[in-house]
Design a protein around this motif. Structure first.
Motif, mmCIF file in Angstrom:
data_model
loop_
_atom_site.group_PDB
_atom_site.id
_atom_site.type_symbol
_atom_site.label_atom_id
_atom_site.label_comp_id
_atom_site.label_asym_id
_atom_site.label_seq_id
_atom_site.Cartn_x
_atom_site.Cartn_y
_atom_site.Cartn_z
ATOM 1 N N GLU A 76 0.777 -0.928 -0.107
ATOM 2 C CA GLU A 76 -0.046 -0.078 -0.086
ATOM 3 C C GLU A 76 1.011 1.140 -0.007
ATOM 4 O O GLU A 76 1.553 1.642 0.968
ATOM 5 C CB GLU A 76 -0.807 0.090 1.170
ATOM 6 C CG GLU A 76 -2.041 1.161 1.242
ATOM 7 C CD GLU A 76 -2.938 0.990 2.487
ATOM 8 O OE1 GLU A 76 -3.030 1.953 3.143
ATOM 9 O OE2 GLU A 76 -3.689 0.163 2.312
ATOM 10 N N PRO A 77 0.856 2.000 -1.257
ATOM 11 C CA PRO A 77 1.624 3.311 -1.130
ATOM 12 C C PRO A 77 1.295 4.372 -0.324
ATOM 13 O O PRO A 77 0.063 4.206 0.153
ATOM 14 C CB PRO A 77 1.666 3.799 -2.781
ATOM 15 C CG PRO A 77 0.226 3.029 -3.091
ATOM 16 C CD PRO A 77 0.094 1.856 -2.262
ATOM 17 N N ALA A 78 2.023 5.087 0.051
ATOM 18 C CA ALA A 78 1.677 6.339 0.953
ATOM 19 C C ALA A 78 0.376 7.143 0.139
ATOM 20 O O ALA A 78 0.606 7.276 -1.052
ATOM 21 C CB ALA A 78 2.687 7.462 1.245
ATOM 22 N N PRO A 79 -0.416 7.770 0.952
ATOM 23 C CA PRO A 79 -1.468 8.471 0.027
ATOM 24 C C PRO A 79 -0.806 9.782 -0.461
ATOM 25 O O PRO A 79 0.027 10.376 -0.219
ATOM 26 C CB PRO A 79 -2.583 8.699 1.299
ATOM 27 C CG PRO A 79 -1.751 8.711 2.463
ATOM 28 C CD PRO A 79 -0.770 7.613 2.299
ATOM 29 N N ASP A 80 -1.483 9.971 -1.690
ATOM 30 C CA ASP A 80 -1.023 11.202 -2.429
ATOM 31 C C ASP A 80 -1.534 12.558 -1.459
ATOM 32 O O ASP A 80 -2.535 12.449 -0.807
ATOM 33 C CB ASP A 80 -1.914 11.458 -3.758
ATOM 34 C CG ASP A 80 -1.144 10.143 -4.650
ATOM 35 O OD1 ASP A 80 0.046 9.713 -4.421
ATOM 36 O OD2 ASP A 80 -2.144 9.755 -5.542
ATOM 37 N N ASP A 81 -0.735 13.744 -1.866
ATOM 38 C CA ASP A 81 -1.190 14.787 -1.340
ATOM 39 C C ASP A 81 -2.238 15.380 -1.845
ATOM 40 O O ASP A 81 -2.825 15.296 -3.036
ATOM 41 C CB ASP A 81 -0.181 15.976 -1.629
ATOM 42 C CG ASP A 81 1.199 15.696 -0.733
ATOM 43 O OD1 ASP A 81 1.383 15.005 0.328
ATOM 44 O OD2 ASP A 81 2.273 15.951 -1.212
ATOM 45 N N PRO A 82 -3.318 15.925 -1.168
ATOM 46 C CA PRO A 82 -4.702 16.563 -1.593
ATOM 47 C C PRO A 82 -4.568 17.599 -2.757
ATOM 48 O O PRO A 82 -3.341 18.469 -2.468
ATOM 49 C CB PRO A 82 -5.414 17.307 -0.397
ATOM 50 C CG PRO A 82 -4.289 17.375 0.630
ATOM 51 C CD PRO A 82 -3.260 16.371 0.396
ATOM 52 N N THR A 83 -5.133 17.591 -3.576
ATOM 53 C CA THR A 83 -5.040 18.774 -4.838
ATOM 54 C C THR A 83 -5.719 19.837 -4.253
ATOM 55 O O THR A 83 -6.449 20.068 -3.429
ATOM 56 C CB THR A 83 -5.742 18.017 -6.155
ATOM 57 O OG1 THR A 83 -7.069 17.868 -5.923
ATOM 58 C CG2 THR A 83 -4.998 16.696 -6.371
ATOM 59 N N GLN A 121 -9.422 19.142 -4.176
ATOM 60 C CA GLN A 121 -9.942 18.696 -3.093
ATOM 61 C C GLN A 121 -10.068 19.524 -2.055
ATOM 62 O O GLN A 121 -11.024 19.603 -1.018
ATOM 63 C CB GLN A 121 -9.318 17.490 -2.949
ATOM 64 C CG GLN A 121 -9.436 16.560 -4.021
ATOM 65 C CD GLN A 121 -8.208 15.202 -3.722
ATOM 66 O OE1 GLN A 121 -7.335 15.563 -3.186
ATOM 67 N NE2 GLN A 121 -8.512 14.281 -4.531
#
Length: 554
Positions: A90-97, A100
């Motif tokens: 499970e990769p680290a979650p992306d930064d919010p755009t 968003q």
């Protein structure tokens, strides 16, 4: 054979196979669902309707062999893909755009305005309803933007959690503890001779304690002294014990241990768990963790019945409570019974469930025959009910099952179980019509033998895929073999089974008695024909690829 007169006797007619059963057998042999669900699909633009059969999706072979086989195959794929990973699944979650963040900010503004008007009390019901609708629309936009979860927890009042002492029992050994690492991968080892790096994993088998001596067929040597009550309670709470074992194993291992496990009964009918664990620990530590693992059930006492036979609590329609049939006194509610338990300094748990001393742990290396054999063993009984895992062959085994089912009959299986009335306590969420001994929970059914938990236990970071993801992978492979673009604007159904047409449709359940729904036998044979055509088309598409592969290999 017909008689000389050309007529068949009743015995001869009864010996003839039923056409319906033959159709089911053919469908099962060809891998077609024998209990399809008919759905009516209506094109909103044109008004055209058609009835489409979708598989029932059953996981039990006794209900649908084809669907159960597919589910077991996907579980095997899930187990194989996640067992010996070398990278985090499970990769680290992306930064919010920015989009968003903007939607969340708008949601915060509207929520603050709604709370202000509600606190001041000057807003009308229409204004509050309009703001609630705006908040719901914003939540949909937030989800559509690619954010997981909810930005605001549920506002529904929740029952306060009861806090109990976390001190370990004096009769349980202590657990060692390592510093936790933020990883799901076990320790890597390097072969000094070849320099090859490998990550071995484990295959564990954990069983419950003994309830008395048993014979080779699983039946007790002395049924009179066999502890059926403890066997029943252990089966009811076995899933909680497995959860606690995983928590303790992660504490000792020092990393986020991931697992794929299946539960099945032993011949003595007690559940045990087979577990594939990513990473490895010393066997002595695994046995230490199993010995130190226990689960305490803090419920009211249910050892001696208060009401039984014809003397049972009666339901008062006016108050919604159960009362004593003689005095009319209201029985204590579930929360009141727990309050009394909390106030008693000498209270003992309703039950304590532990593992037995038999713990099997062995190392498994990726790609070995042993790894494949363990995966097959994990999936061996997934398509059967608990009671179907071992066939009852003798009267002694049948009597053993009967005694266990009878012991389970009046055991409370949950706070909402009707059996609490037998012990003078109203079940949580009590309602009219509850009768002790007739709880509808599957834990009391003969085919489950007290175990009401999930048969397959998979940790969240095992393969980073759900069964739906594995199903999508298989569909993508089929489309790739057929040379079909899944993103095309208009795609025909693959073999007449999987609807892939993009557009706006209205779906509804079609009843078997509807005039546009063909008889079940007709639908089964049609599905068999479509399946054979689809397989022929897939084989034809694969033939050039296989020939090219064989030619390059040569």
């Amino acid at each position: 054979m017909p008689t000389v007169t050309g007529k068949t006797t009743r015995a001869e007619r009864m010996a003839q196979p039923l056409a319906r059963e033959v159709a089911e057998q053919i469908a099962a042999d060809k891998g077609v669902c024998i209990r399809p669900v008919s759905l009516r699909r209506t094109d909103i633009a044109t008004g055209h309707t058609e009835v489409i059969d979708v598989p029932c999706g059953s996981t039990l072979a006794s209900r649908c062999p084809a669907c159960a086989k597919r589910k077991r195959s996907m579980r095997r794929s899930q187990c194989e893909e996640g067992w010996h990973l070398t990278e985090e699944p499970e990769p680290a979650p992306d930064d919010p755009t920015e989009v968003q963040q903007d939607w969340v900010a708008k949601r915060a503004v509207v929520t603050a305005e709604r709370d202000r008007l509600s606190d001041e009390g000057g807003a009308s019901a229409e204004e509050l309803a309009a703001l609630d609708a705006a908040i719901a629309d914003l939540d949909e936009e937030i989800t559509a933007s690619g954010l997981r979860g909810s930005v605001a927890p549920s506002s529904a009042p929740s029952r306060p959690r009861r806090a109990r002492s976390t001190r370990r029992r004096q009769d349980a050994p202590d657990l060692p503890k390592r510093q936790r690492k933020n990883t799901t991968l076990g320790r890597a080892f390097t072969d000094p001779a070849s320099g090859k790096v490998f990550r071995p994993s484990m295959f564990l088998t954990l069983t419950l304690d003994s309830y008395g001596r048993v014979r080779s067929d699983g039946t007790p040597v002395d049924p009179a002294t066999y502890d059926y009550r403890r066997a029943a309670r252990d089966a009811l709470h076995f899933s909680k014990l497995v959860d606690r074992f995983v928590q303790n194993l992660r504490r000792v291992a020092g990393f986020d241990v991931q697992y794929f496990a299946s539960v099945e009964p032993q011949r003595r009918l007690a559940p045990h768990v087979h577990m594939a664990v990513r990473g490895t620990l010393p066997r002595a530590e695994v046995r230490q963790v199993a010995a130190a693992t226990y689960h305490q059930v803090w419920w009211p006492c249910a050892d001696e019945p208060v009401y039984e036979g014809a003397r049972l609590p009666v339901f008062d329609e006016a108050t919604g409570d159960y009362c004593d049939p003689a005095t009319g006194e209201v029985l204590p509610t579930w929360d009141e019974a727990l309050d009394r338990l909390d106030e008693d300094p000498g209270a003992e748990p309703h039950h304590v469930v532990r593992f037995g001393s038999q713990v099997d742990a062995k190392g498994v290396v990726a790609g070995s025959e042993d790894a494949d054999r363990c995966v097959r063993y994990l999936a061996k009984y997934l398509t059967k009910d608990i009671a179907e895992c071992h066939t009852v062959e003798t009267p002694a085994q049948e009597a053993h099952v009967d005694r266990l089912v009878e012991a389970l009959r009046f055991e409370p299986c949950s706070p909402r179980c009707a059996n609490w009335l037998r012990y003078g306590v109203q079940p949580d969420g009590a309602k009219a019509g509850m009768v002790p001994g007739f709880c509808r929970s599957k834990a009391h059914r003969r085919e489950h033998l007290g175990y009401a938990g999930r048969r397959v236990l998979v940790s969240r970071k095992w393969s980073n895929k759900t069964l739906a993801d594995h199903k999508a992978d298989r569909l993508a492979w089929v489309l790739e073999q057929l040379g079909v673009d899944p993103d095309a604007p208009d795609i025909e159904k693959v073999g007449g089974v999987v609807p892939l047409v993009n557009g706006s449709f209205a779906w509804e359940l079609a009843r078997p008695t509807d005039p546009d729904v063909p008889p079940r036998e007709h639908r089964l044979l049609r599905a068999v024909g479509e399946t054979l055509k689809r397989r022929a088309r897939l084989d034809a598409a694969r033939s050039p690829n296989l020939s090219a592969t064989e030619g390059s290999a040569a």
